[in-house]
Design an enzyme around this catalytic site. Structure first.
Site, PDB file in Angstrom:
ATOM      1  N   ASP A 240     -17.920   6.145 -14.242  1.00 26.67           N
ATOM      2  CA  ASP A 240     -17.769   7.045 -13.096  1.00 26.67           C
ATOM      3  C   ASP A 240     -18.775   8.186 -13.180  1.00 26.67           C
ATOM      4  OD1 ASP A 240     -16.742   7.972 -10.723  1.00 26.67           O
ATOM      5  OD2 ASP A 240     -14.953   8.884 -11.595  1.00 26.67           O
TER       6      ASP A 240
ATOM      7  N   ARG B 217     -20.731  14.937  -9.461  1.00 23.37           N
ATOM      8  CA  ARG B 217     -19.433  15.639  -9.381  1.00 23.37           C
ATOM      9  C   ARG B 217     -18.719  15.661 -10.737  1.00 23.37           C
ATOM     10  NH1 ARG B 217     -19.197  10.912  -6.842  1.00 23.37           N
ATOM     11  NH2 ARG B 217     -18.048   9.252  -7.910  1.00 23.37           N
ATOM     12  N   ASN B 218     -19.094  14.733 -11.630  1.00 24.76           N
ATOM     13  CA  ASN B 218     -18.468  14.675 -12.958  1.00 24.76           C
ATOM     14  C   ASN B 218     -19.333  15.285 -14.059  1.00 24.76           C
ATOM     15  OD1 ASN B 218     -16.080  13.546 -12.080  1.00 24.76           O
ATOM     16  ND2 ASN B 218     -16.844  11.452 -12.239  1.00 24.76           N
TER      17      ASN B 218
ATOM     18  N   ASP C 138     -14.835  13.931 -17.367  1.00 25.55           N
ATOM     19  CA  ASP C 138     -14.037  12.922 -16.665  1.00 25.55           C
ATOM     20  C   ASP C 138     -14.142  11.539 -17.279  1.00 25.55           C
ATOM     21  OD1 ASP C 138     -12.202  12.276 -14.617  1.00 25.55           O
ATOM     22  OD2 ASP C 138     -13.153  13.827 -13.414  1.00 25.55           O
TER      23      ASP C 138
END
Length: 457
Positions: free
Chosen positions: A323, A327-328, A341
């Site tokens: 992932d 954003r992570n 994350d």
């Protein structure tokens, strides 16, 4: 420097190398100016060993150094998933019966998700030519078989109990019917306690809500005079295992560009993950809010290299993130970027079933065949670089989400963002090779980025 005498403190034998994290089992006030006082639960990093195997030089979270008695502390241990080969996930009652009727051995069993009660499970057992089904009720972070009077922390504990004693079931559990393919794992709260990862709730103060995630809300908190991020589990019953799996992965990771797990708070029906606090938030918001006027070429290459360095470390441990996206990536007050994350992270080059993955960031072979590897992470890293150099734009602008995969498979690739260095765009294109074997490794990419970083002003 005198060794404290206490029959509860056992003699220490194992030698701890520099950088080992230990956690205090007892309070230690120190008996000389050279000693490093600490409280039970404090985490100390070993700086060096001494000629006396019972003493180490250590450093606390505030950077203070001093002598540490080895028998007052324990090494923090990694928390590993326990295998659950008998857990089949989302299969129907009919599928469970077909599987068990295929083998027809008394006491054969499997566990599946309950069809009618979201968050509960069903235990299916073969007995006297029939398959009996028992509901496993999940509530208040405990499990119980409907009609039974035993409470369990997790499915592993439940299975171990009924393997020893039928205790109201039609028969003892004798042989697990293993699920083909992906083997699920479970984590036990006790493993975090034994590993020295549990934080006392009284030592943690939650200050303000700073975000909402898939599993729960994230707060800014204060723990032992340092700011921390506190991720609170929202949907107890369903997400507890996924939440603890993320924490278990984090116990095995130590790298300056990975968000560090500080500990886990259990009890009072809420599980909390406590990690280091990253004051400037996630990379995509950082890029969008500051833009070209604030963020320089030097910042971009720093963020790219920091992220790649963390991914090279994960690659060396054969851990697939699954992932990776801007954003992570979180940014701290010193402008260091760190990968966060680990909710979807798994060890090994493997296939998985189901699961929702962000289409624009996920490699075609992962979307089509559920085949994830460090090379599918490299594809995602290429997308992250595009986000970084386009100052947080959403990838594949103007292409409808449903058409992205088709365009990519036909050879479409995003253009270089305005002002993006040639070497960076070249790395993106290589990361987006349809053949995973042709993509660079993170180790190769890191070498290129470090060279570019040294010449970027």
């Amino acid at each position: 420097m005198t060794m404290p005498m206490d029959q509860n403190h056992q003699q220490h034998h194992e030698t701890w190398p520099k950088g080992t994290q230990v956690v205090a089992n007892y309070n230690f006030d120190g008996s000389s100016p050279d000693d490093l006082p600490f409280k039970k639960g404090d985490v100390i990093t070993i700086v060096q060993s001494t000629r006396d195997p019972n003493w180490y030089k250590g450093r606390n979270d505030n950077g203070k150094e001093g002598m540490v008695p080895a028998t007052y502390v324990q090494k923090r241990k990694e928390v590993h998933l326990q295998a659950m080969p008998w857990y089949h996930g989302k299969i129907s009652r009919e599928e469970a019966e077909a599987l068990l009727n295929n083998f027809r051995e008394e006491g054969d069993f499997l566990i599946r998700d309950s069809v009618h009660f979201h968050g509960d499970y069903t235990l299916s057992i073969y007995f006297e030519g029939l398959v009996d089904h028992y509901r496993i009720i999940a509530k208040n972070n405990k499990l119980e078989v409907d009609g039974g009077d035993c409470l369990f922390d997790n499915l592993i504990q439940l299975v171990e109990h009924y393997e020893k004693d039928a205790d109201g079931l039609c028969t003892k559990l004798k042989r697990a019917l293993p699920k083909k393919g992906d083997s699920f794992g479970a984590v036990r709260i006790q493993d975090f306690e034994a590993g020295g990862w549990v934080i006392q709730k009284k030592d943690l103060q939650e200050i303000e809500l700073i975000g909402r995630g898939e599993f729960g809300d994230v707060y800014k908190g204060l723990y032992k005079n340092q700011f921390v991020a506190v991720k609170q589990l929202k949907d107890q019953d369903r997400a507890a295992q996924a939440f603890l799996k993320e924490a278990s992965v984090m116990t095995s990771l130590r790298h300056p560009n990975l968000v560090q797990l500080i500990g886990v708070v259990t009890g009072d029906q809420v599980i909390r993950l406590v990690t280091e606090y990253m004051g400037k938030g996630n990379l995509v918001e950082y890029l969008r809010s500051r833009g070209r006027s604030v963020i320089q070429k030097k910042d971009q290459i720093d963020f790219a290299t920091d992220t790649c360095s963390a991914m090279e470390y994960l690659e060396s441990k054969n851990l697939v993130h699954r992932d990776l996206a801007a954003r992570n990536i979180l940014i701290n007050e010193n402008n260091t970027a760190k990968v966060s994350d680990f909710g979807l992270a798994k060890y090994g080059d493997y296939s998985t079933e189901g699961g929702k993955f962000p289409i624009k960031w996920t490699a075609p072979e992962a979307l089509k065949n559920n085949k994830f590897s460090n090379k599918s992470d490299m594809w995602s890293y290429g997308i992250l670089l595009w986000e970084l150099y386009s100052f947080g734009r959403v990838p594949y602008p103007r292409i409808p989400l449903a058409d992205v995969v088709m365009h990519v498979e036909r050879g479409y690739r995003m253009e270089a963002p305005e002002g993006c260095p040639k070497q960076i765009y070249n790395l993106m294109l290589r990361a987006w090779n349809l053949n995973p074997a042709e993509r660079p490794t993170f180790k190769e990419a890191l070498q290129e980025l470090q060279n570019l970083r040294s010449t970027t002003v």
